[in-house]
Write a protein that holds these residues in place. Structure first.
Motif, short mmCIF file in Angstrom:
data_model
loop_
_atom_site.label_atom_id
_atom_site.label_comp_id
_atom_site.label_asym_id
_atom_site.label_seq_id
_atom_site.Cartn_x
_atom_site.Cartn_y
_atom_site.Cartn_z
N THR A 134 -92.50 26.23 19.84
CA THR A 134 -91.41 26.43 18.54
C THR A 134 -90.59 26.71 17.73
O THR A 134 -90.16 26.93 16.43
N GLY A 135 -89.44 25.73 18.19
CA GLY A 135 -87.90 26.09 18.50
C GLY A 135 -87.28 27.08 18.36
O GLY A 135 -87.95 28.14 18.29
N THR A 136 -85.87 26.68 18.24
CA THR A 136 -85.48 27.56 18.17
C THR A 136 -84.15 27.33 17.14
O THR A 136 -83.44 26.50 16.93
N ARG A 137 -83.60 28.13 16.45
CA ARG A 137 -82.94 28.00 15.83
C ARG A 137 -81.25 29.11 15.38
O ARG A 137 -81.37 29.88 16.71
N LEU A 138 -80.45 27.47 15.50
CA LEU A 138 -79.47 27.58 15.81
C LEU A 138 -78.22 28.40 14.93
O LEU A 138 -78.74 27.00 13.90
#
Lengths: 114, 114
Positions: free
Chosen positions: B106-110
């Motif tokens: 789902t992705g990691t928001r950085l």
């Protein structure tokens, strides 16, 4: 540097209409893919294409979807009768296949079905 | 269902610090692993790929793979505000050999804080 290109960048259509999304993969690449990303969700595989035929398709890729490589450069995704839930970003990707596994993505087409 | 798991974040890191992004996958036989960066509204852009256990470095980025633990990570050193994006982990599951479709997390928001 070679890039995957996609047209149009945005497409708005009415429910039930047909849309064709176009992609020009990187020259000399042999494997082509379509993915989609519904807003706020993960990127999902739709279909892979090699040697002028579908090599795999996901459950999402039902009879309303089709792909075609009409000439030596274009790779298209057709949605025959769009539904509201088809609204998403559609990404084309290509891979060389000559020892390279990396898939390179195009800029995407944002499809909005009203 | 073969899955790729990521912490969705958001992950906030001060500028100049190290950002650490993690990913686990369910298919033990998976062979190749990719990190893509995705800016809001844009397509996935390849950062790195890794096939073998251990570390792989490319500039400020280091990918780490542990197949026994089914774990892959991305370290970003000297984080810059331009690194602020969603980082997608993608895995070529073992069952896809020859087809090479990617399964995404789902992705990691950085977010890099100046």
């Amino acid at each position: 540097e070679p890039e995957v290109t996609q047209t149009p960048s945005h497409q708005v259509t009415q429910m039930g209409q047909e849309v064709i999304l176009r992609c020009v993969p990187i020259s000399n690449h042999l494997y082509f893919y379509w993915y989609r990303q519904i807003l706020g969700q993960k990127v999902e595989f739709l279909v892979s294409f090699y040697n002028n035929e579908i090599s795999e398709k996901s459950e999402i890729f039902d009879d309303q979807f089709s792909v075609e490589r009409p000439d030596g450069s274009n790779f298209t995704l057709k949605i025959r009768s769009t539904k509201l839930e088809d609204s998403a970003m559609y990404f084309c990707a290509s891979r060389s296949g000559l020892g390279g596994e990396t898939q390179y993505f195009g800029p995407g087409t944002r499809l909005l079905v009203l | 269902q073969k899955e790729v798991e990521q912490n969705s974040g958001p992950l906030s890191v001060p500028e100049g610090a190290i950002a650490s992004l993690n990913c686990t996958y369910s298919d033990r036989g998976s062979q190749s692993f990719f990190w893509y960066r995705q800016y809001s509204g844009k397509s996935p852009e390849l950062i790195m790929f890794i096939y073998s256990n251990g570390d792989k470095e490319d500039g400020r980025f280091t990918a780490q793979l542990n197949k026994a633990s089914q774990y892959v990570s991305l370290l970003i050193r000297d984080s810059q505000p331009s690194d602020s994006a969603t980082y997608l982990c993608a895995v070529n599951m073992a069952s896809n050999f020859g087809n090479e479709k990617l399964t995404f997390g789902t992705g990691t928001r950085l977010t890099i804080i100046p």
